[in-house]
Design an enzyme around this catalytic site. Structure first.
Site, PDB file in Angstrom:
ATOM      1  N   GLY A  50      43.959  39.574  33.189  1.00  0.00           N
ATOM      2  CA  GLY A  50      43.000  38.475  33.102  1.00  0.00           C
ATOM      3  C   GLY A  50      43.605  37.137  33.485  1.00  0.00           C
ATOM      4  O   GLY A  50      43.035  36.074  33.170  1.00  0.00           O
ATOM      5  N   THR A  52      43.864  35.600  36.433  1.00  0.00           N
ATOM      6  CA  THR A  52      43.061  34.795  37.357  1.00  0.00           C
ATOM      7  C   THR A  52      41.928  34.101  36.605  1.00  0.00           C
ATOM      8  O   THR A  52      41.654  32.912  36.800  1.00  0.00           O
ATOM      9  CB  THR A  52      42.457  35.719  38.448  1.00  0.00           C
ATOM     10  OG1 THR A  52      43.491  36.578  38.934  1.00  0.00           O
ATOM     11  CG2 THR A  52      41.857  34.933  39.578  1.00  0.00           C
ATOM     12  N   TRP A  53      41.296  34.842  35.739  1.00  0.00           N
ATOM     13  CA  TRP A  53      40.188  34.319  34.927  1.00  0.00           C
ATOM     14  C   TRP A  53      40.680  33.176  34.031  1.00  0.00           C
ATOM     15  O   TRP A  53      40.065  32.090  33.973  1.00  0.00           O
ATOM     16  CB  TRP A  53      39.641  35.480  34.084  1.00  0.00           C
ATOM     17  CG  TRP A  53      38.294  35.278  33.477  1.00  0.00           C
ATOM     18  CD1 TRP A  53      37.436  34.237  33.678  1.00  0.00           C
ATOM     19  CD2 TRP A  53      37.652  36.171  32.563  1.00  0.00           C
ATOM     20  NE1 TRP A  53      36.293  34.433  32.945  1.00  0.00           N
ATOM     21  CE2 TRP A  53      36.404  35.615  32.254  1.00  0.00           C
ATOM     22  CE3 TRP A  53      38.016  37.392  31.976  1.00  0.00           C
ATOM     23  CZ2 TRP A  53      35.514  36.239  31.372  1.00  0.00           C
ATOM     24  CZ3 TRP A  53      37.137  38.005  31.110  1.00  0.00           C
ATOM     25  CH2 TRP A  53      35.895  37.434  30.811  1.00  0.00           C
ATOM     26  N   HIS A 111      54.550  35.797  34.223  1.00  0.00           N
ATOM     27  CA  HIS A 111      54.517  37.140  33.637  1.00  0.00           C
ATOM     28  C   HIS A 111      55.751  37.382  32.765  1.00  0.00           C
ATOM     29  O   HIS A 111      55.986  38.504  32.323  1.00  0.00           O
ATOM     30  CB  HIS A 111      54.482  38.207  34.740  1.00  0.00           C
ATOM     31  CG  HIS A 111      53.216  38.232  35.545  1.00  0.00           C
ATOM     32  ND1 HIS A 111      51.969  38.094  34.983  1.00  0.00           N
ATOM     33  CD2 HIS A 111      53.003  38.400  36.885  1.00  0.00           C
ATOM     34  CE1 HIS A 111      51.043  38.164  35.947  1.00  0.00           C
ATOM     35  NE2 HIS A 111      51.650  38.341  37.090  1.00  0.00           N
ATOM     36  N   ARG A 133      45.359  42.952  27.615  1.00  0.00           N
ATOM     37  CA  ARG A 133      44.212  43.811  27.907  1.00  0.00           C
ATOM     38  C   ARG A 133      44.528  45.227  27.484  1.00  0.00           C
ATOM     39  O   ARG A 133      45.707  45.633  27.519  1.00  0.00           O
ATOM     40  CB  ARG A 133      44.002  43.756  29.421  1.00  0.00           C
ATOM     41  CG  ARG A 133      42.800  44.455  29.924  1.00  0.00           C
ATOM     42  CD  ARG A 133      42.704  44.296  31.435  1.00  0.00           C
ATOM     43  NE  ARG A 133      41.409  44.711  31.905  1.00  0.00           N
ATOM     44  CZ  ARG A 133      41.061  44.801  33.170  1.00  0.00           C
ATOM     45  NH1 ARG A 133      41.919  44.471  34.113  1.00  0.00           N
ATOM     46  NH2 ARG A 133      39.861  45.199  33.505  1.00  0.00           N
ATOM     47  N   SER A 141      43.879  49.071  36.660  1.00  0.00           N
ATOM     48  CA  SER A 141      43.761  47.879  37.492  1.00  0.00           C
ATOM     49  C   SER A 141      45.033  47.686  38.322  1.00  0.00           C
ATOM     50  O   SER A 141      44.986  47.372  39.510  1.00  0.00           O
ATOM     51  CB  SER A 141      43.515  46.662  36.590  1.00  0.00           C
ATOM     52  OG  SER A 141      43.405  45.498  37.354  1.00  0.00           O
ATOM     53  N   TYR A 200      41.424  40.216  26.822  1.00  0.00           N
ATOM     54  CA  TYR A 200      40.430  40.266  27.902  1.00  0.00           C
ATOM     55  C   TYR A 200      39.086  40.739  27.355  1.00  0.00           C
ATOM     56  O   TYR A 200      38.040  40.166  27.661  1.00  0.00           O
ATOM     57  CB  TYR A 200      40.956  41.238  28.976  1.00  0.00           C
ATOM     58  CG  TYR A 200      40.102  41.388  30.209  1.00  0.00           C
ATOM     59  CD1 TYR A 200      40.318  40.590  31.325  1.00  0.00           C
ATOM     60  CD2 TYR A 200      39.105  42.360  30.275  1.00  0.00           C
ATOM     61  CE1 TYR A 200      39.547  40.743  32.477  1.00  0.00           C
ATOM     62  CE2 TYR A 200      38.331  42.520  31.420  1.00  0.00           C
ATOM     63  CZ  TYR A 200      38.549  41.708  32.506  1.00  0.00           C
ATOM     64  OH  TYR A 200      37.783  41.866  33.645  1.00  0.00           O
ATOM     65  N   GLY A 268      36.277  43.932  37.286  1.00  0.00           N
ATOM     66  CA  GLY A 268      36.149  42.996  36.175  1.00  0.00           C
ATOM     67  C   GLY A 268      35.372  43.567  35.004  1.00  0.00           C
ATOM     68  O   GLY A 268      34.548  42.883  34.392  1.00  0.00           O
TER      69      GLY A 268
HETATM   70  P1  A3P Z   1      39.988  45.152  37.472  1.00  0.00           P
HETATM   71  O1  A3P Z   1      41.003  45.666  38.456  1.00  0.00           O
HETATM   72  O2  A3P Z   1      39.858  46.046  36.270  1.00  0.00           O
HETATM   73  O3  A3P Z   1      38.677  44.857  38.083  1.00  0.00           O
HETATM   74  P2  A3P Z   1      44.916  39.462  36.918  1.00  0.00           P
HETATM   75  O4  A3P Z   1      44.081  38.262  37.185  1.00  0.00           O
HETATM   76  O5  A3P Z   1      45.752  39.345  35.681  1.00  0.00           O
HETATM   77  O6  A3P Z   1      45.682  39.877  38.115  1.00  0.00           O
HETATM   78  O7  A3P Z   1      43.895  40.634  36.555  1.00  0.00           O
HETATM   79  C1  A3P Z   1      43.008  41.152  37.512  1.00  0.00           C
HETATM   80  C2  A3P Z   1      41.895  41.857  36.781  1.00  0.00           C
HETATM   81  O8  A3P Z   1      40.999  40.889  36.225  1.00  0.00           O
HETATM   82  C3  A3P Z   1      41.068  42.720  37.717  1.00  0.00           C
HETATM   83  O9  A3P Z   1      40.538  43.764  36.895  1.00  0.00           O
HETATM   84  C4  A3P Z   1      40.001  41.731  38.149  1.00  0.00           C
HETATM   85  O10 A3P Z   1      38.850  42.323  38.692  1.00  0.00           O
HETATM   86  C5  A3P Z   1      39.710  41.012  36.846  1.00  0.00           C
HETATM   87  N1  A3P Z   1      39.163  39.667  37.040  1.00  0.00           N
HETATM   88  C6  A3P Z   1      39.485  38.754  37.967  1.00  0.00           C
HETATM   89  N2  A3P Z   1      38.773  37.640  37.815  1.00  0.00           N
HETATM   90  C7  A3P Z   1      37.939  37.847  36.769  1.00  0.00           C
HETATM   91  C8  A3P Z   1      36.928  37.050  36.131  1.00  0.00           C
HETATM   92  N3  A3P Z   1      36.627  35.848  36.545  1.00  0.00           N
HETATM   93  N4  A3P Z   1      36.299  37.590  35.072  1.00  0.00           N
HETATM   94  C9  A3P Z   1      36.593  38.835  34.623  1.00  0.00           C
HETATM   95  N5  A3P Z   1      37.532  39.634  35.191  1.00  0.00           N
HETATM   96  C10 A3P Z   1      38.198  39.145  36.255  1.00  0.00           C
END
Ligand code: A3P
Length: 302
Positions: A50, A52-53, A111, A133, A141, A200, A268
């Site tokens: 999570g 990026t979020w 990280h 998560r 993922s 997450y 996501g």
């Molecule tokens: P999935 O591969 O399960 O879809 P990180 O940002 O730590 O690299 O994690 C990436 C994961 O967060 C991916 O999960 C991605 O799709 C999901 N993700 C990215 N942006 C998001 C958002 N705005 N809201 C919810 N999930 C998000």
């Protein structure tokens, strides 16, 4: 020093953790040279939890008085540009870059496990926000992410059983996952004003209350007027998977020629592991979590 491959990634064992070799030197540069300011916010995560979020949300919270939502830099810049990673951006090429001109509050991501963080992060009054998560979803993922990108890849990916077995032995980037999580969990229990611990799944369940919590922790609480104006909703909508993943800036380009911006957005969702892993694998993770998390209070619903 131990080195091996996990899913085509070269890993190095350092202070009990398996780190991606390609990020190792920049992590050491950050560890040796990063000087945290009391006003900094550090986002700590295991990959695919999570990050990026959380970057988009914290950037929006901290800068909401500078830009209206329709002028947000998130519309034209990747969250990874706006909130750089210490190892993948800031210290990627430079041993000791000058960061003094970045306006406060500076927000950086990493990280790094808690015990590897630069001393100044632990010792200053800066804030740490950790997000983790459910390990089954994180694993799934991560496999997809690695198939899309070429981060220090030198072998073919493992089949899922083998990769999962290594994951359960703690051998995966930033693993063991239980030690990564417990490091921040214990730090949070010892000093909840210093370390905010997020999941997450909780953000997926109730983003509004989590955004309020994050803003309060960052000492940028929403005023009653801002709440009345619907600012929290604007921010959660802008930072949602649907909104970010549809922006051109997040569908093109890459970081360091290694990681596609688009690869940070897949589904996501919570529970996608059920499409890839067996109930027996889930049982193994449950038992592992029971034994490793013990009575620490940390747990994930599976
Ligand atoms: P999935 O591969 O399960 O879809 P990180 O940002 O730590 O690299 O994690 C990436 C994961 O967060 C991916 O999960 C991605 O799709 C999901 N993700 C990215 N942006 C998001 C958002 N705005 N809201 C919810 N999930 C998000």
């Amino acid at each position: 020093e131990q080195r091996l491959n996990w899913d085509g990634q070269r890993l190095i064992k350092y202070n009990g953790f398996w780190l991606l070799e390609v990020l190792f030197r920049p992590m050491l540069s950050a560890q040796n040279n990063f000087k945290a300011k009391d006003t900094d916010v550090i986002l700590s995560t295991m990959p695919k939890s999570g990050t990026t979020w959380l970057k988009a949300l914290t950037f929006s919270i901290a800068n909401r008085r500078l830009f209206t939502i329709d002028q947000s830099p998130l519309l034209t810049s990747s969250p990874h540009t706006l909130v750089p990673s210490l190892e993948f951006n800031v210290y990627w090429e430079q041993e000791n870059p000058d960061l003094s001109n970045i306006p406060s509050p500076r927000i950086f991501a990493t990280h790094m496990p808690f015990n590897i963080l630069p001393d100044s992060i632990r010792e200053s009054d800066c804030k740490i926000i950790y997000i983790c998560r459910n390990p089954l979803d994180q694993f799934v993922s991560h496999r997809h992410f690695l198939l899309e990108n070429k981060i220090g890849k030198e072998a073919d990916p493992l089949d899922v059983d083998e990769a999962f077995d290594m994951f359960c032995q703690g051998i995966h980037p930033c693993g063991p996952f239980w030690d990564h999580m417990l490091g921040y969990w214990k730090a949070h229990l010892e000093n909840p004003g210093k370390v905010l611990f997020l999941k997450y799944e909780d953000l997926k369940e109730d983003i509004t209350s989590q955004v309020k919590k994050i803003a309060e922790f960052m000492v940028f609480p929403f005023s009653p007027e801002e709440e009345e104006q619907g600012l929290i909703d604007h921010i959660t909508r802008l930072c949602s998977f649907e909104s970010l993943s549809n922006l051109a800036v997040n569908n093109t380009g890459n970081i360091n020629g290694l990681v596609k911006n688009s690869s940070f957005f897949r589904k996501g969702q919570v529970g996608d592991w059920t499409n890839y892993l067996t109930p027996a694998m889930a049982e193994r993770i449950k038992k592992l979590m029971d034994s490793k998390f013990g009575n620490s209070g940390l747990m994930f619903k599976i």
